[in-house]
Design a protein around this motif. Structure first.
Motif, PDB file in Angstrom:
ATOM      1  N   GLU A 167       0.838  -1.202   0.000  1.00 29.74           N
ATOM      2  CA  GLU A 167       0.000   0.000   0.000  1.00 29.74           C
ATOM      3  C   GLU A 167       0.872   1.251   0.000  1.00 29.74           C
ATOM      4  O   GLU A 167       1.758   1.411   0.846  1.00 29.74           O
ATOM      5  CB  GLU A 167      -0.917   0.011   1.227  1.00 29.74           C
ATOM      6  N   ARG A 168       0.609   2.125  -0.956  1.00 32.14           N
ATOM      7  CA  ARG A 168       1.410   3.342  -1.061  1.00 32.14           C
ATOM      8  C   ARG A 168       1.100   4.277   0.106  1.00 32.14           C
ATOM      9  O   ARG A 168      -0.061   4.464   0.471  1.00 32.14           O
ATOM     10  CB  ARG A 168       1.121   4.057  -2.383  1.00 32.14           C
ATOM     11  N   ILE A 169       2.138   4.848   0.689  1.00 37.31           N
ATOM     12  CA  ILE A 169       1.953   5.786   1.796  1.00 37.31           C
ATOM     13  C   ILE A 169       2.370   7.184   1.345  1.00 37.31           C
ATOM     14  O   ILE A 169       3.195   7.349   0.445  1.00 37.31           O
ATOM     15  CB  ILE A 169       2.766   5.379   3.048  1.00 37.31           C
ATOM     16  N   ASP A 170       1.761   8.183   1.953  1.00 41.72           N
ATOM     17  CA  ASP A 170       2.068   9.571   1.623  1.00 41.72           C
ATOM     18  C   ASP A 170       3.029  10.139   2.666  1.00 41.72           C
ATOM     19  O   ASP A 170       2.763  10.073   3.864  1.00 41.72           O
ATOM     20  CB  ASP A 170       0.791  10.416   1.586  1.00 41.72           C
ATOM     21  N   LEU A 171       4.108  10.702   2.197  1.00 39.95           N
ATOM     22  CA  LEU A 171       5.082  11.345   3.067  1.00 39.95           C
ATOM     23  C   LEU A 171       5.219  12.810   2.671  1.00 39.95           C
ATOM     24  O   LEU A 171       4.922  13.182   1.535  1.00 39.95           O
ATOM     25  CB  LEU A 171       6.452  10.657   2.940  1.00 39.95           C
ATOM     26  N   SER A 172       5.676  13.621   3.598  1.00 45.88           N
ATOM     27  CA  SER A 172       5.955  15.018   3.265  1.00 45.88           C
ATOM     28  C   SER A 172       7.232  15.051   2.428  1.00 45.88           C
ATOM     29  O   SER A 172       8.018  14.098   2.441  1.00 45.88           O
ATOM     30  CB  SER A 172       6.146  15.841   4.538  1.00 45.88           C
ATOM     31  N   PRO A 173       7.476  16.119   1.669  1.00 46.24           N
ATOM     32  CA  PRO A 173       8.697  16.197   0.845  1.00 46.24           C
ATOM     33  C   PRO A 173       9.972  15.938   1.643  1.00 46.24           C
ATOM     34  O   PRO A 173      10.873  15.237   1.186  1.00 46.24           O
ATOM     35  CB  PRO A 173       8.648  17.632   0.305  1.00 46.24           C
ATOM     36  N   LYS A 174      10.062  16.489   2.845  1.00 47.78           N
ATOM     37  CA  LYS A 174      11.272  16.312   3.639  1.00 47.78           C
ATOM     38  C   LYS A 174      11.386  14.894   4.191  1.00 47.78           C
ATOM     39  O   LYS A 174      12.496  14.375   4.355  1.00 47.78           O
ATOM     40  CB  LYS A 174      11.305  17.330   4.780  1.00 47.78           C
ATOM     41  N   GLU A 175      10.253  14.238   4.466  1.00 50.00           N
ATOM     42  CA  GLU A 175      10.291  12.841   4.910  1.00 50.00           C
ATOM     43  C   GLU A 175      10.830  11.957   3.791  1.00 50.00           C
ATOM     44  O   GLU A 175      11.601  11.027   4.042  1.00 50.00           O
ATOM     45  CB  GLU A 175       8.899  12.376   5.324  1.00 50.00           C
ATOM     46  N   TYR A 176      10.403  12.238   2.527  1.00 47.19           N
ATOM     47  CA  TYR A 176      10.944  11.485   1.387  1.00 47.19           C
ATOM     48  C   TYR A 176      12.456  11.664   1.319  1.00 47.19           C
ATOM     49  O   TYR A 176      13.205  10.690   1.184  1.00 47.19           O
ATOM     50  CB  TYR A 176      10.318  11.976   0.075  1.00 47.19           C
ATOM     51  N   ASP A 177      12.912  12.912   1.404  1.00 45.87           N
ATOM     52  CA  ASP A 177      14.346  13.193   1.310  1.00 45.87           C
ATOM     53  C   ASP A 177      15.120  12.470   2.403  1.00 45.87           C
ATOM     54  O   ASP A 177      16.193  11.900   2.152  1.00 45.87           O
ATOM     55  CB  ASP A 177      14.596  14.705   1.424  1.00 45.87           C
ATOM     56  N   LEU A 178      14.591  12.489   3.619  1.00 43.52           N
ATOM     57  CA  LEU A 178      15.256  11.857   4.757  1.00 43.52           C
ATOM     58  C   LEU A 178      15.315  10.346   4.581  1.00 43.52           C
ATOM     59  O   LEU A 178      16.378   9.725   4.769  1.00 43.52           O
ATOM     60  CB  LEU A 178      14.519  12.215   6.048  1.00 43.52           C
ATOM     61  N   THR A 189      11.845  15.388  15.079  1.00 43.13           N
ATOM     62  CA  THR A 189      10.424  15.401  14.731  1.00 43.13           C
ATOM     63  C   THR A 189      10.180  14.659  13.430  1.00 43.13           C
ATOM     64  O   THR A 189       9.230  13.864  13.313  1.00 43.13           O
ATOM     65  CB  THR A 189       9.910  16.848  14.610  1.00 43.13           C
ATOM     66  N   HIS A 190      11.028  14.872  12.441  1.00 39.47           N
ATOM     67  CA  HIS A 190      10.852  14.187  11.156  1.00 39.47           C
ATOM     68  C   HIS A 190      11.122  12.686  11.281  1.00 39.47           C
ATOM     69  O   HIS A 190      10.446  11.877  10.629  1.00 39.47           O
ATOM     70  CB  HIS A 190      11.765  14.812  10.100  1.00 39.47           C
ATOM     71  N   ILE A 191      12.081  12.303  12.114  1.00 39.25           N
ATOM     72  CA  ILE A 191      12.325  10.875  12.344  1.00 39.25           C
ATOM     73  C   ILE A 191      11.092  10.244  12.987  1.00 39.25           C
ATOM     74  O   ILE A 191      10.662   9.140  12.612  1.00 39.25           O
ATOM     75  CB  ILE A 191      13.560  10.670  13.253  1.00 39.25           C
ATOM     76  N   LYS A 192      10.504  10.944  13.948  1.00 42.69           N
ATOM     77  CA  LYS A 192       9.305  10.441  14.622  1.00 42.69           C
ATOM     78  C   LYS A 192       8.149  10.259  13.627  1.00 42.69           C
ATOM     79  O   LYS A 192       7.457   9.234  13.629  1.00 42.69           O
ATOM     80  CB  LYS A 192       8.899  11.417  15.732  1.00 42.69           C
ATOM     81  N   LEU A 193       7.955  11.241  12.764  1.00 44.39           N
ATOM     82  CA  LEU A 193       6.888  11.164  11.765  1.00 44.39           C
ATOM     83  C   LEU A 193       7.159  10.052  10.754  1.00 44.39           C
ATOM     84  O   LEU A 193       6.244   9.327  10.340  1.00 44.39           O
ATOM     85  CB  LEU A 193       6.751  12.504  11.048  1.00 44.39           C
ATOM     86  N   LEU A 194       8.415   9.916  10.352  1.00 47.92           N
ATOM     87  CA  LEU A 194       8.780   8.889   9.379  1.00 47.92           C
ATOM     88  C   LEU A 194       8.559   7.498   9.953  1.00 47.92           C
ATOM     89  O   LEU A 194       8.025   6.601   9.276  1.00 47.92           O
ATOM     90  CB  LEU A 194      10.242   9.073   8.965  1.00 47.92           C
TER      91      LEU A 194
END
Length: 226
Positions: free
Chosen positions: A152-163, A198-203
């Motif tokens: 299932e495809r998940i949606d990430l924020s642009p910075k989450e993709y980069d990370l 914060t981005h690690i937590k979201l990812l």
């Protein structure tokens, strides 16, 4: 010349940001609330939006959500509150930076320049071939910029993709906090370690059962392994 949209219901805040933005040779437009910002973004293209969170008619978070339905313009949020919940909520919406009031106008302009520069660096030509990494039920499609969890495809924020992409390309390597911030946000990043955390937590939340691939190295940083 970059075109900036300043959104704040306080006239004095808009005026001081406008003064410094014009000094930096930016083109400037203004909106007094979130609703007006959404309307302006439907009619015009902007290189950056600097927007307050607490506004009448439509708050900054809601306005950002509406704008992001049709535009990928970078956003810097302004807020009188600095609680972790607000920061996380903003980053979940894909906000590029978060500045707490009262702020230094000069620092804000430095942050604006950094966000604009990162945006220009991210405009890269399409890669030849297809680069895909499969780790158990986690599929990372670098070429298509897509991530799948158990099909299932998940949606990430642009910075989450980069990370995620940077960590996955450097899997099994100990990545210091400085390395991650430098390579994902850039040398000109003006935030702090809390932004990375914060981005690690979201990812991790987005990756679900495969969040275990992101290993915390205490006192060092993180490692992507699996």
């Amino acid at each position: 010349m970059a075109h900036i949209l300043i959104v704040d219901d306080e006239d004095n805040i808009r005026e001081i940001i406008k003064k410094y933005a014009l000094f930096e040779k930016y083109e400037v437009s203004e909106a007094v609330n979130g609703m007006e910002a959404v309307e302006k973004c439907r009619e015009n293209d902007y290189d950056l939006i600097i927007m307050d969170v607490m506004m009448p008619e439509l708050d900054g978070f809601s306005a950002c959500r509406e704008i992001r339905k049709t535009k990928e313009v970078p956003v810097i949020m302004l807020s009188a509150r600095g609680e972790e919940y607000d920061r996380i909520h903003g980053f979940e919406l894909g906000v590029d930076d978060y500045v707490v009031k009262p702020f230094s106008p000069r620092e804000l302009m430095m942050r604006a320049a950094a966000v604009l520069k990162r945006g220009s660096r991210s405009e890269k030509p399409a890669e030849k071939g297809r680069e895909v990494l499969q780790m158990e039920g986690l599929t990372i499609d670098f070429t298509g910029r897509m991530v799948f969890v158990d099909g299932e495809r998940i949606d990430l924020s642009p910075k989450e993709y980069d990370l995620l992409f940077y960590m996955a390309r450097n899997r099994s390597i100990a990545l210091t906090r400085e390395m991650l911030i430098t390579n994902v946000w850039g040398y000109d990043f003006y935030g702090d370690d809390r932004t990375l955390d914060t981005h690690i937590k979201l990812l991790r939340k987005s990756l679900g059962p495969y969040s275990r691939f992101i290993v915390t190295l205490r006192g060092v940083g993180y490692r992507f392994e699996g």
